[in-house]
Design a protein around this motif. Structure first.
Motif, PDB file in Angstrom:
ATOM      1  N   MET A 164       9.233   1.643   2.001  1.00  0.00           N
ATOM      2  CA  MET A 164       9.671   2.944   2.514  1.00  0.00           C
ATOM      3  C   MET A 164       8.918   3.495   3.700  1.00  0.00           C
ATOM      4  O   MET A 164       7.892   3.513   3.752  1.00  0.00           O
ATOM      5  CB  MET A 164       9.766   3.889   1.173  1.00  0.00           C
ATOM      6  CG  MET A 164      10.239   5.245   1.356  1.00  0.00           C
ATOM      7  SD  MET A 164       9.996   6.299  -0.152  1.00  0.00           S
ATOM      8  CE  MET A 164      11.299   5.394  -1.101  1.00  0.00           C
ATOM      9  N   SER A 165       9.713   4.309   4.533  1.00  0.00           N
ATOM     10  CA  SER A 165       8.919   4.820   5.807  1.00  0.00           C
ATOM     11  C   SER A 165       8.444   6.116   5.343  1.00  0.00           C
ATOM     12  O   SER A 165       8.461   6.693   4.266  1.00  0.00           O
ATOM     13  CB  SER A 165      10.087   5.157   6.750  1.00  0.00           C
ATOM     14  OG  SER A 165      10.770   6.350   6.362  1.00  0.00           O
ATOM     15  N   PRO A 198       1.204   0.873  -3.647  1.00  0.00           N
ATOM     16  CA  PRO A 198       2.101  -0.271  -4.234  1.00  0.00           C
ATOM     17  C   PRO A 198       2.435  -0.292  -5.651  1.00  0.00           C
ATOM     18  O   PRO A 198       1.480  -0.159  -6.265  1.00  0.00           O
ATOM     19  CB  PRO A 198       1.403  -1.564  -3.643  1.00  0.00           C
ATOM     20  CG  PRO A 198       0.402  -1.056  -2.505  1.00  0.00           C
ATOM     21  CD  PRO A 198       0.022   0.225  -3.101  1.00  0.00           C
ATOM     22  N   GLY A 199       3.636  -0.628  -5.871  1.00  0.00           N
ATOM     23  CA  GLY A 199       4.159  -0.910  -7.369  1.00  0.00           C
ATOM     24  C   GLY A 199       3.213  -1.760  -8.436  1.00  0.00           C
ATOM     25  O   GLY A 199       2.821  -1.151  -9.374  1.00  0.00           O
ATOM     26  N   TRP A 200       2.922  -2.665  -7.582  1.00  0.00           N
ATOM     27  CA  TRP A 200       1.863  -3.726  -8.542  1.00  0.00           C
ATOM     28  C   TRP A 200       0.583  -3.169  -8.841  1.00  0.00           C
ATOM     29  O   TRP A 200       0.131  -3.470  -9.798  1.00  0.00           O
ATOM     30  CB  TRP A 200       1.846  -5.239  -7.870  1.00  0.00           C
ATOM     31  CG  TRP A 200       1.435  -4.964  -6.595  1.00  0.00           C
ATOM     32  CD1 TRP A 200       1.774  -4.680  -5.242  1.00  0.00           C
ATOM     33  CD2 TRP A 200      -0.121  -5.124  -6.121  1.00  0.00           C
ATOM     34  NE1 TRP A 200       0.875  -4.830  -4.247  1.00  0.00           N
ATOM     35  CE2 TRP A 200      -0.429  -5.114  -4.933  1.00  0.00           C
ATOM     36  CE3 TRP A 200      -1.200  -5.434  -7.099  1.00  0.00           C
ATOM     37  CZ2 TRP A 200      -1.616  -5.139  -4.264  1.00  0.00           C
ATOM     38  CZ3 TRP A 200      -2.649  -5.434  -6.551  1.00  0.00           C
ATOM     39  CH2 TRP A 200      -2.795  -5.269  -5.235  1.00  0.00           C
ATOM     40  N   ILE A 255      -0.791  -2.324 -12.608  1.00  0.00           N
ATOM     41  CA  ILE A 255      -2.099  -2.858 -12.932  1.00  0.00           C
ATOM     42  C   ILE A 255      -3.087  -1.748 -13.431  1.00  0.00           C
ATOM     43  O   ILE A 255      -3.694  -1.706 -14.384  1.00  0.00           O
ATOM     44  CB  ILE A 255      -2.693  -3.671 -11.943  1.00  0.00           C
ATOM     45  CG1 ILE A 255      -2.214  -4.750 -11.494  1.00  0.00           C
ATOM     46  CG2 ILE A 255      -4.271  -3.933 -12.211  1.00  0.00           C
ATOM     47  CD1 ILE A 255      -2.707  -5.799 -10.639  1.00  0.00           C
ATOM     48  N   SER A 256      -3.086  -0.706 -12.639  1.00  0.00           N
ATOM     49  CA  SER A 256      -3.882   0.553 -13.039  1.00  0.00           C
ATOM     50  C   SER A 256      -3.570   1.132 -14.480  1.00  0.00           C
ATOM     51  O   SER A 256      -4.317   1.446 -15.168  1.00  0.00           O
ATOM     52  CB  SER A 256      -3.815   1.690 -12.010  1.00  0.00           C
ATOM     53  OG  SER A 256      -4.541   2.778 -12.362  1.00  0.00           O
ATOM     54  N   CYS A 257      -2.273   1.173 -14.395  1.00  0.00           N
ATOM     55  CA  CYS A 257      -1.653   1.788 -15.757  1.00  0.00           C
ATOM     56  C   CYS A 257      -2.053   0.882 -17.108  1.00  0.00           C
ATOM     57  O   CYS A 257      -2.381   1.441 -18.190  1.00  0.00           O
ATOM     58  CB  CYS A 257      -0.081   1.749 -15.729  1.00  0.00           C
ATOM     59  SG  CYS A 257       0.618   2.785 -17.153  1.00  0.00           S
TER      60      CYS A 257
END
Length: 749
Positions: A1-2, A44-46, A50-52
């Motif tokens: 996404m820009s 980034p989603g990944w 991981i943080s969650c």
């Protein structure tokens, strides 16, 4: 996404954490950058996943660690798994023993239904009267735990008392998990949740007392109060929509109901929460719709508890159930906030509405109490009146509370310990900063009303003077309605972007006032201290404002600094406090009270099953629990008739003749009385000994006092001391049947 697309999602819509006005030509690049930085940084989603997961693991670990810590401290202090059953039960002092006795009663009943029936027609607690325990006391948690225990497979069952205490410690693990999640949501960092949990655990002497008062009602109720806090936080966030909003209301409803069901002081805590809700509504911080939903949750929860307690009129006559309709009436009268007028005028209206709601509340409450003839809570208001008036009272019930340190003001040593535990200084700074920001934001909001009101007035004048106006009437009307709903002004730091935080700041203020005036209630305030202290250390907006001074405004830079700060804070906290915790865990003690054990065993072996006992309220709870014998009084002091009965039974510690005491005990159905020298011969203590309370209420001058107006000296010896000599004037009424170093039992002839 820009980057352009990101900016459109955050600034142009309502999906983000904050609501910002649309960009205009006058917006500077710096302002647009600040708006972007104030929302959640897009990673980034990944990485977010991981943080969650790491956050959830940390939450579960903190929850388990606290439960294990409380259980281990309790075991080390009592050697609970190795002492006799009677010693385990005696360790539940005062009202704790009374509450646990109902769990024991249901567990030992042949069936759950029979156990519940026994509670509904109980003759053991206030002999010879029959009362409904489920109506008079908040003991549904004992019924629930007993039901779960009886449903467990035999291979899973352990001692009922071990199942009971482990269940309570597990609930307090849930409490820490709720604090963790609450801070995580407010700070948008699970590291903040870890810091809040650490502050809570390292300051355990002032954040919880569950390790030594396991069966108290607050031990069951408080975990659900903090679950409710999490649900309300999610519900109040501007970005919460759809199923998240519905789910948060359901969780808030269930947790509020369980909190109210498990604690008799629920009405006072809910009243403070209702005050906080009124505050954020009248200041235009939360929309009326959301406030009304939470009021509905409160009212439905309390009415449901009232129904489960067989129409407990004390709940119907509570102040909170009068405050809620009073506020709803004002909401209907006030409507939408009006534009125009000086900002001081809006402040005056807030004061006017605050006074009006209190007057309405008192009026509704007075009418309800007259209609329902509610008198059960009159002792609480007498106590409050005497406490804050500063006048010396001779009323037995009021002095009974006033002389207990837990109902006094917050003591200086609490502030010292919380300061040494790092939480108090950070909390005070955080609370003051947030309160100042809220005040400034509210003033900005009111000024915007005035500016928009003047603008609308000017536009209407221009429209009337212009013959060829190209704007349709419908468009003008829509614009007017929109401006009333959402003033055309800048987006404020807190009240528009973070109303959930404002609610917690206001509620924490009320909890703080309650705690400072009533020591027992500090356990409502100190967890909030941990949350707000951790929030200040990790808050993105605070760090962004500070780093902006040195021209470091990048979102990644802000996150790096705030996470480094929380790691440093955790390191300092663990380094300085962990040695003390290890020392506490190394201390091994054993429960030792041979005199009370001897007393309970003698009663069980030498008295009839339905022989009734009277004595101090605290001791009677233990007698009922350990021996199963009927008692005439007990420490649950929320009934007017019981309070009168207790005062009559306590005449054994007054200056009364044996004939008077015998007549009282026979009229109340007492077969035995238990006297304690620790009460009878207690050293002088500012007229706060039980004998002094009785003397003052009887109009007798207490020992060691100079002559006082309205009091007379009595030549009658003190009954509890004189009866030990067993002179003929006493032996025809009372016969000594048991004595040890602490207790004396007399049979009422």
């Amino acid at each position: 996404m820009s980057s352009a697309r990101k900016r459109k999602n955050i600034v142009g819509g309502n999906k983000g954490r904050a609501v910002f006005r649309p960009e205009s030509e006058g917006d500077s690049k710096e302002a647009r950058h600040e708006a972007l930085s104030s929302t959640e940084q897009q990673y980034p989603g990944w990485l977010m996943c991981i943080s969650c997961v790491a956050g959830v693991i940390a939450m579960v670990y903190c929850s388990y660690l606290h439960s294990w810590f409380m259980y281990t401290l309790h075991e080390n202090n009592m050697w609970f798994t190795n002492i006799k059953e009677v010693e385990r039960e005696i360790s539940f002092r005062t009202e704790s023993g009374l509450y646990y006795s109902y769990y024991k009663q249901v567990v030992q009943a042949p069936s759950l239904s029979q156990g519940v029936q026994e509670l509904m027609s109980d003759r053991l607690t206030e002999y010879p009267d029959t009362i409904n325990i489920l109506e008079r006391m908040n003991v549904y948690q004992e019924v629930i735990l007993a039901a779960i225990y009886k449903l467990l497979p035999a291979s899973w069952q352990e001692d009922p008392i071990m199942f009971y205490i482990k269940s309570v410690f597990a609930l307090h693990g849930m409490l820490v998990a709720a604090l963790f999640v609450l801070t995580w949501i407010l700070a948008n960092s699970w590291l903040a949740g870890g810091l809040a949990a650490a502050l809570y655990m390292f300051n355990r002497l002032d954040t919880t007392r569950v390790e030594y008062t396991i069966p108290l009602r607050e031990s069951f109720a408080l975990p659900f109060l903090w679950v409710q806090a999490v649900a309300l936080t999610i519900y109040f966030r501007p970005s919460t929509q759809g199923w998240k909003q519905r789910l948060s209301v359901v969780v808030a409803g269930v947790s509020t109901f369980l909190f109210c069901l498990f604690w008799q002081f629920n009405q006072f805590i809910m009243l403070l929460q209702a005050f906080a809700l009124f505050g954020v509504w009248v200041l235009d911080i939360l929309p009326p719709r959301k406030v009304m939903v939470v009021y509905g949750v409160q009212a439905v929860s309390m009415l449901a508890v009232c129904a489960l307690q067989f129409v407990n009129t004390m709940i119907l006559g509570s102040l909170v159930l009068s405050f809620i309709p009073a506020t709803l009436i004002l909401m209907a009268v006030r409507g939408e906030p009006r534009m125009g007028g000086h900002w001081l005028l809006h402040g005056g209206k807030v004061v006017m509405y605050s006074v009006a709601v209190l007057v309405l509340m008192v009026g509704i409450n007075t009418g309800m109490k007259v209609l329902l003839q509610v008198e059960a809570d009159e002792h609480i208001f007498k106590f409050l009146q005497n406490k804050f008036s500063g006048e010396e009272t001779r009323d037995f019930d009021s002095r009974l509370y006033l002389c207990l340190s837990i109902f006094g003001f917050l003591t200086w040593d609490v502030y010292q310990r919380l300061t040494q535990g790092f939480v108090l200084p950070i909390y005070i700074f955080a609370h003051l900063v947030f309160l100042l920001l809220i005040l400034l934001d509210v003033i900005k909001l009111w000024r915007s009303y005035a500016e928009d009101g003047e603008k609308e007035s000017g536009e209407e004048t221009t429209d009337q003077g212009t013959a060829n106006d190209s704007v349709s009437a419908e468009t003008k009307a829509q614009g007017l309605r929109k401006s009333k709903r959402e003033p055309k002004t800048e987006s404020w730091t807190l009240i528009k972007s973070r109303p959930e935080l404002v609610f917690h700041i206001v509620q924490c203020t009320f909890f703080g006032v309650l705690a400072m005036t009533t020591l027992r209630m500090k356990y409502l305030w100190t967890p909030y201290m941990c949350v707000l202290a951790a929030l200040l250390v990790t808050d993105r907006q605070v760090w962004r404002a500070g780093l902006k001074l040195v021209k470091m405004t990048g979102a990644g830079t802000v996150d790096a600094w705030r996470h480094a700060a929380v790691v440093l804070a955790l390191a300092v906290l663990i380094t300085t406090k962990l040695p003390g915790v290890k020392k506490d865990l190394e201390e091994l003690r054993e429960f030792w009270d041979p005199d009370t054990v001897q007393l309970m065993e003698w009663i069980q072996q030498n008295t009839e099953p339905m022989a009734s006992f009277s004595g101090s309220m605290q001791l009677m709870a233990g007698v009922k629990l350990c021996t199963g014998r009927p008692v005439n009084n007990h420490p649950h002091y929320e009934d007017k008739l019981l309070r009168h009965k207790t005062k009559q039974l306590y005449q054994v510690y007054g200056r009364r003749t044996p004939e008077d005491v015998h007549a009282i005990l026979k009229s109340l159905g007492s077969h035995y009385i238990i006297l304690e020298d620790s009460i009878c011969l207690a050293p002088l203590k500012n007229n706060c000994r039980t004998p002094d309370l009785i003397d003052l209420d009887n109009g007798v001058l207490p020992d060691g006092n100079e002559p006082m107006e309205g009091l007379k000296r009595s030549s009658v010896p003190r009954f509890c001391d004189e009866v030990r000599h067993q002179s003929p004037s006493f032996t025809k009424f009372f016969r000594e049947v048991f004595i040890n170093k602490t207790f004396r039992i007399y049979k009422v002839l």
